[in-house]
Design an enzyme around this catalytic site. Structure first.
Site, PDB file in Angstrom:
ATOM      1  CG  ASP A  33      -5.517  -3.806 -11.162  1.00  0.00           C
ATOM      2  OD1 ASP A  33      -5.615  -4.007 -12.382  1.00  0.00           O
ATOM      3  OD2 ASP A  33      -6.214  -2.969 -10.556  1.00  0.00           O
ATOM      4  CD  GLU A  81      -6.241   1.574  -9.760  1.00  0.00           C
ATOM      5  OE1 GLU A  81      -6.319   0.547  -9.072  1.00  0.00           O
ATOM      6  OE2 GLU A  81      -6.578   2.702  -9.348  1.00  0.00           O
ATOM      7  CE  LYS A 138      -8.381  -2.761 -13.065  1.00  0.00           C
ATOM      8  NZ  LYS A 138      -8.296  -1.827 -11.953  1.00  0.00           N
ATOM      9  CE  LYS A 141      -9.335   2.707  -6.981  1.00  0.00           C
ATOM     10  NZ  LYS A 141      -7.856   2.811  -6.994  1.00  0.00           N
ATOM     11  CB  VAL A 166      -4.328  -7.358  -5.484  1.00  0.00           C
ATOM     12  CG1 VAL A 166      -3.682  -8.643  -4.994  1.00  0.00           C
ATOM     13  CG2 VAL A 166      -3.423  -6.677  -6.511  1.00  0.00           C
ATOM     14  CB  CYS A 171      -9.219  -3.527  -8.670  1.00  0.00           C
ATOM     15  SG  CYS A 171      -8.701  -1.797  -8.599  1.00  0.00           S
ATOM     16  CD  GLN A 211     -28.699 -10.669  -0.857  1.00  0.00           C
ATOM     17  OE1 GLN A 211     -29.817 -10.327  -1.257  1.00  0.00           O
ATOM     18  NE2 GLN A 211     -27.689  -9.826  -0.722  1.00  0.00           N
TER      19      GLN A 211
HETATM   20  N1  TIU Z   1      -6.210  -2.801  -7.879  1.00  0.00           N
HETATM   21  C1  TIU Z   1      -6.786  -2.235  -6.835  1.00  0.00           C
HETATM   22  O1  TIU Z   1      -7.438  -2.893  -6.031  1.00  0.00           O
HETATM   23  N2  TIU Z   1      -6.568  -0.889  -6.653  1.00  0.00           N
HETATM   24  C2  TIU Z   1      -6.606  -0.266  -5.436  1.00  0.00           C
HETATM   25  O2  TIU Z   1      -6.478   0.933  -5.354  1.00  0.00           O
HETATM   26  N3  TIU Z   1      -6.742  -1.084  -4.349  1.00  0.00           N
HETATM   27  C3  TIU Z   1      -6.635  -0.722  -3.036  1.00  0.00           C
HETATM   28  O3  TIU Z   1      -6.911  -1.569  -2.203  1.00  0.00           O
HETATM   29  N4  TIU Z   1      -6.206   0.496  -2.702  1.00  0.00           N
END
Ligand code: TIU
Length: 231
Positions: A33, A81, A138, A141, A166, A171, A211
């Site tokens: 993303d 996303e 997608k 998430k 990110v 995600c 763990q």
């Molecule tokens: N790609 C992703 O992490 N989507 C989110 O909505 N992330 C947020 O941190 N909001």
């Protein structure tokens, strides 16, 4: 007794909680993303009330990681996303959350927020996919939910995944957990992932490798440097 003998062709990276072993012929890089919607003002990330400037800091490292994967001939997968223009793949519960004036599907400065094909939904120019790389849209998430990613990896015999992108705790972590439950060994590149909340990024790194690697491994990009010339 620990079995330290590795299959021929297996490479090893210094990682936490211990060395990450992988076969480069069965390895993919998954970049999650890295879209304008999360990194630039006016997109989904900012519509949720976030300071988007924090995310741009990882772009040079993600670019270097992409260059590494391409030079080594790994499969590269980019995710976005995104939702269909009619939002038939956006659950009402997801649409209902966030700032009331700018929700998924509303018009923003980069087009309709988080909608496939809109300018803001594109991967940023600096990290644009090249020919032969997979781009997976997608609606959730996680990268596996309601996508063809699992089938694409299975048909190529992929067993090991490097993760970047990110946001770390949303995600990226969701996708790593999905991968873990599907039997993949996953390595998260620490300086190629970012969050709007640095404390959440740190917590995610700690959780993933706790763990004995309950979700996977983590390592900085510099840990890959010794592999140049090996694969
Ligand atoms: N790609 C992703 O992490 N989507 C989110 O909505 N992330 C947020 O941190 N909001």
């Amino acid at each position: 007794m620990t079995n330290t003998s590795l299959e021929p062709g297996t490479l090893s990276i210094d990682a936490q909680p211990g060395p990450f072993h992988f076969d480069p012929a069965r390895t993919a890089l998954i970049v999650i993303d890295m879209q304008r919607d999360f990194i630039e003002p006016g997109g989904f990330g900012e519509s949720l009330g976030n300071d988007v400037t924090l995310l741009a800091e990882i772009v040079p490292t993600v670019a270097a990681l992409l260059d590494f994967a391409r030079r080594h001939g790994w499969l590269v997968v980019h995710t976005r996303e995104s939702h269909a223009p009619d939002m038939s793949d956006c659950p009402p519960a997801k649409h209902a959350r966030g700032a009331p004036d700018t929700r998924i599907g509303d018009h923003g400065p980069m087009g309709r927020i988080l909608i496939r094909g809109e300018p803001g939904n594109a991967i940023i120019d600096a990290l644009a996919p090249v020919a032969g790389e997979l781009v997976i849209d997608k609606p959730g998430k996680g990268a596996f939910y309601a996508t063809r990613l699992g089938e694409e990896l299975a048909m190529r015999g992929i067993t090991h995944l490097f993760f970047a992108g990110v946001t770390t705790e949303v995600c990226v972590q969701t996708s790593m957990r999905e991968a873990n439950d599907r039997g993949y060994d996953s390595l998260l590149i620490e300086d190629a992932t970012a969050s709007y909340f640095p404390a959440f990024k740190q917590a995610t790194l700690d959780m993933v490798r706790s763990q004995g690697g309950i979700v996977g491994w983590t390592a900085p990009f510099s840990s890959l440097k010794p592999l140049d010339g090996q694969s």
